[in-house]
Design an enzyme around this catalytic site. Structure first.
Site, PDB file in Angstrom:
ATOM      1  N   HIS A 191      29.509  84.172 123.384  1.00 18.53           N
ATOM      2  CA  HIS A 191      29.951  85.043 122.429  1.00 18.53           C
ATOM      3  C   HIS A 191      28.573  85.984 122.237  1.00 18.53           C
ATOM      4  O   HIS A 191      28.932  87.362 122.044  1.00 18.53           O
ATOM      5  CB  HIS A 191      30.594  85.002 121.129  1.00 18.53           C
ATOM      6  CG  HIS A 191      31.931  84.158 121.501  1.00 18.53           C
ATOM      7  ND1 HIS A 191      32.181  83.019 122.294  1.00 18.53           N
ATOM      8  CD2 HIS A 191      33.364  84.562 120.961  1.00 18.53           C
ATOM      9  CE1 HIS A 191      33.649  83.060 121.989  1.00 18.53           C
ATOM     10  NE2 HIS A 191      34.220  83.863 121.292  1.00 18.53           N
ATOM     11  N   GLU A 251      39.952  88.393 132.712  1.00 20.48           N
ATOM     12  CA  GLU A 251      38.956  89.533 133.050  1.00 20.48           C
ATOM     13  C   GLU A 251      38.972  89.948 134.505  1.00 20.48           C
ATOM     14  O   GLU A 251      38.719  91.217 134.482  1.00 20.48           O
ATOM     15  CB  GLU A 251      37.612  88.976 132.350  1.00 20.48           C
ATOM     16  CG  GLU A 251      37.408  88.920 130.915  1.00 20.48           C
ATOM     17  CD  GLU A 251      38.132  87.609 130.233  1.00 20.48           C
ATOM     18  OE1 GLU A 251      38.479  87.602 128.981  1.00 20.48           O
ATOM     19  OE2 GLU A 251      38.341  86.631 131.324  1.00 20.48           O
TER      20      GLU A 251
END
Length: 326
Positions: free
Chosen positions: A129, A60
């Site tokens: 998540h 990321e």
């Protein structure tokens, strides 16, 4: 108009902007051939090629860092962070480098980047998540924060975000991707960033919400009208930064009571900021304290008990009764 769910509307926004502007690029983990973990980018690589829509390593920080570099060079990156819990690896690039680019360069450079990420509970997803991390972005000067609640707004806001010269954190609630379909124009159109929407007119109390909580608030508004004849006004914020405080104040001047609903944990969240601004600008119109309905101040729970953790229509109705009976 076409009938689209929110995932399809988001994909269509990227499609029309990839077509309209050769500087728009879409990249992230598995967004190319696979089309993303939720297929939000499905078919885009086939239509626009691997130079415009491409996969990245599972890193990321590299995704966000590359977006910053590309933005400086005149591209308009749409960078997907696969799940919101993964943004911690990219916070420096997102909230320090991209958000400060215009300021630190004296206006010489921009960061016209959209950081897309799914978030939110109710889908029994794995740990990390489903957190709601919009509060981190809202407190960061220089980055805009958008949380759509329906397909029409999702496409229009994403088109606006891609065209914006500043970085945008675009949050897509997991539970809304396939929740329902709505009419969405197939051509490009925009929804104004920084403008809330009154989705239900009312006269007795204001409910302020965003994302999935708009739909939860609507259910609560219907329930309290059936039980007490109360007409609740529901505001969909759509944009958390900049915040449309004018629409909120105008509603409170009419209803004189309000609650704010957020899925995120209660402390130091968006709801707290909204209440602070209401107190600064509309306190003399209030006939009761503004209450918050939010997640508890705990780590987001495992899937087996998340339904008890999430704000529900019943909890919103209870808060409405408190401000109405104050």
């Amino acid at each position: 108009m076409a009938q689209m769910n929110m995932k399809e509307a988001i994909r269509d926004a990227m499609r029309v902007e990839l077509k309209n502007d050769p500087n728009v690029l879409v990249f992230g983990e598995d967004v190319g051939k696979v089309g993303g973990v939720f297929r939000a980018t499905e078919g885009l690589q086939g239509e626009f090629g691997e130079d415009r829509v491409f996969d990245t390593p599972l890193a990321e920080s590299a995704i966000a860092g590359m977006a910053v570099g590309m933005g400086i060079q005149g591209f308009r990156p749409v960078a997907e962070i696969q799940f919101v819990g993964f943004i911690y690896e990219a916070l420096d690039q997102m909230f320090v480098q991209a958000a400060r680019m215009r300021y630190r360069s004296g206006g010489r450079y921009n960061s016209p980047i959209v950081f897309r990420t799914p978030f939110g509970g109710g889908v029994k997803a794995a740990e990390l998540h489903t957190d709601s991390l919009e509060g981190l972005a809202v407190q960061t000067p220089g980055i805009k924060v958008i949380v759509p609640s329906n397909p029409y707004d999702a496409k229009g806001l994403l088109v606006s975000a891609i065209r914006d010269n500043d970085p945008v954190f675009f949050m897509e609630h997991l539970n809304l991707y396939h929740a329902f379909r709505a009419e969405v124009p197939e051509d490009a159109y925009t929804v104004e960033i920084g403008k809330a929407n009154v989705v239900r007119e009312g006269s007795d109390v204001t409910i302020i919400a965003y994302g999935m909580m708009v739909h939860t608030a609507m259910k609560a508004a219907e329930e309290i009208e059936k039980s007490r004849g109360i007409k609740a006004e529901v505001i969909d914020l759509r944009t958390l930064m900049p915040l449309d405080i004018d629409t909120i104040v105008a509603s409170i001047q009419k209803t004189n009571r309000a609650i704010v609903v957020q899925e995120a944990q209660k402390t130091s969240g968006v709801a707290a900021e909204i209440i602070a601004q209401i107190n600064e600008k509309a306190i003399l119109h209030l006939e009761a304290p503004v209450l918050r309905v939010a997640g508890p101040d705990t780590v987001y729970p495992f899937a087996q008990i998340e339904d008890a953790w999430l704000p529900s229509p019943a909890r919103i109705v209870a808060a409405l009764n408190k401000v109405l009976d104050f």
